[in-house]
Write an enzyme that holds these catalytic residues in place. Structure first.
Site, short mmCIF file in Angstrom:
data_model
loop_
_atom_site.label_atom_id
_atom_site.label_comp_id
_atom_site.label_asym_id
_atom_site.label_seq_id
_atom_site.Cartn_x
_atom_site.Cartn_y
_atom_site.Cartn_z
N SER A 94 43.99 -108.01 -41.37
CA SER A 94 43.99 -106.17 -41.79
C SER A 94 42.67 -105.41 -42.77
O SER A 94 41.37 -105.67 -42.87
CB SER A 94 44.75 -106.33 -41.73
N HIS A 199 49.02 -100.61 -37.25
CA HIS A 199 48.43 -101.50 -35.80
C HIS A 199 49.49 -101.11 -34.77
O HIS A 199 49.29 -102.81 -34.01
CB HIS A 199 48.31 -103.16 -36.38
#
EC number: 2.3.1.39
Length: 310
Positions: A94, A199
């Site tokens: 990420s 996300h």
């Protein structure tokens, strides 16, 4: 032992008070990097990193630049200790994907720092506006987890390792998914303590704002392969870099596939640069016995240098 290594960089959630402090004391180049970060950002990030409080360090707009700076600081100290270090590839979970790009030469330290600070700030705003949540699902088939996500109208945020998937979305949807998980043969479902639904589609406003920033950000092809979370593949052009970094904000982090790609390419030595050893733990589930050295402070750096035979 081979000095050809894959660098892995930690994602949000790995931060801890004190991160980088002993490295700054031991390596003047690291201290200079931390000082430069404070200057670029216009506030004292390192004071929060070194002294907390943890509530401030955990803020999305603080922990993202903190982990970025810490990862690159560890790399700076490592290169000083092991000048012959050869980097085979870079990847990051990420937020860590931005650190991986900086390490690979896609953009310079300052450019990346500005990007992650803005990304963190946009995501913090989106969290406040949308009030979402996330849940970790352990011991379930991916097809069952995807079915559950669709039924509860939430998104698949992270495919971390076989049998470890994270869902993200509205608070109601996540609570419903946790309650129904056993029906789908999922062994364990735990709601996570997070500020919002990372996300997932609830981050769309952050993605749009980051896209506008990326449009004007100078990037170049990295000197070594950098793996995109969104595509679980090495980036192939400047346009792909910008597109995947943008889409990653609402898209799934395909970590397990990304690591399998690197393993398939014959890589067998990984260095996790960041606090906590989370990525080493995931690798143990992806391919047991894979060598991952976690480096976060002077003690773990000394241990890694000894193991690298430098």
């Amino acid at each position: 032992m081979s000095k050809k290594v894959v660098l892995l960089f930690a994602g949000q959630g790995a931060q801890k008070v004190g991160m980088g402090q002993d490295l700054a004391g031991a390596y003047p180049k690291v201290k200079a990097m931390f000082d430069r970060a404070n200057e670029v950002l216009g506030f004292n990030l390192t004071d929060t990193m070194f002294n907390g409080p943890i509530e401030e360090l955990t803020r999305t707009s603080r922990c993202q630049p903190a982990l970025y700076v810490h990862g690159l600081a560890v790399l700076e100290a490592l290169k000083e200790r092991v000048p012959s270090l050869e980097i085979a590839a870079c990847a990051g979970l990420s937020l860590g994907e931005f650190t991986a790009h900086a390490a690979g030469g896609t953009f310079d330290f300052e450019t990346g720092l500005n990007l992650v600070f803005q990304r963190g700030s946009f995501m913090e705003e989106a969290c406040e506006e949308t009030k979402g949540s996330m849940a970790a699902l352990i011991g379930g088939e991916e097809s069952a987890v995807r079915e559950l996500a669709a039924e509860c109208n939430v998104d698949v945020a992270n495919l971390n390792a076989p049998g470890q998937i994270v869902l993200s979305g509205s608070i109601e949807g996540i609570k419903q998914a946790v309650a129904k998980a056993k029906e789908k043969g999922i062994r364990k479902a735990v709601e996570l303590t997070v500020a919002g639904a990372y996300h997932s589609r609830l981050m769309k406003s952050a993605q749009d704002k980051l896209a506008a920033v990326l449009q004007t950000t100078p990037v170049q092809m990295p000197k070594v392969p950098v793996i995109s979370n969104y595509e679980a593949d090495a980036v192939t052009s400047e346009m792909v870099i910008k597109n995947t970094l943008e889409r990653q904000v609402t898209g799934s982090v395909r970590w397990s596939e990304s690591m399998q790609l690197l393993l398939k390419d014959g890589n067998d030595l990984f260095l996790e640069l960041g606090p906590g050893g989370v990525l080493a733990g995931l690798m143990g589930r992806i391919q047991k016995g894979t060598k991952v050295l976690t480096i976060e402070d002077t003690a773990s750096l000394d241990a890694a240098v000894a193991e690298l035979g430098a």
